[in-house]
Design an enzyme around this catalytic site. Sequence first.
Site: not given
Length: 231
Positions: A33-35, A86, A98-100, A107, A125
């Site tokens: 993810g982006s984080t 994230g 999670k899982g976006g 994960e 979040k």
Amino acid sequence: MTQQVSQSGLKQQVGRAALDYVEAGQIIGVGTGSTVNCFIDALATIKARVRGAVSSSEASTARLKALGIPVFDCAEIDALSVYIDGADEIDPHGCMIKGGGAALTREKIVAAHAARFICIADESKRVEVLGRFPLPVEVIPMAARYVARRFAAGVCGTRGDAILRLRDGKPLITDNGQHILDVRGLHIADPLTFEREVSQWPGVVTVGVFALQKAAVCLLGTQGGVRTLSF
Ligand code: 5RP
């Protein structure tokens, strides 16, 4: 007047803060993810101090390798000290959705190898009860309609509307060759029972509730700085 830190600025802060949990000579579990991308970039600055990483997605593997961080196959690893990832939502007990990014199955597998899950997230979040973010569920394609019907009928006192995730007008295919349902309208008051229940439905590969593998620590990016929440 103090200036607001942007969401991407908060992600960078927690990505850097996660370096405090990286022990010298270790293989680090790395999420998606982006984080996590911010964390991978920070990890690259100390890459000589770690053995490498186990990755939870093709996307993270590509970023790690591009930055010169060795990537190990999860199947070759017995245990990890930390898994850093994230979340789409995190509740007051460290349970998460999670899982976006569609990487929930790998994960959960990598997280299961780790002694501690370190969640890195910006303050948007943080929720009281999981479910505002549509819950990702990875399913075997032939089970998608069946699983959607089960959510519509109700589970653990809540019901939801499941929609097949699309990319470019076609069903999104995960790294594992499966589909994703996004389930809207849920109110997940008991994440542990919910995760156990949905995980048993035929055709469910992984449900995006992380209660069995909840966070041990959350580094939460806030306007007042990085807060450390321990669970
Ligand atoms: C990917 C995930 C991510 O951790 C989650 O979607 C958060 O992503 P981001 O850091 O981009 O907000 O579970 O499957």
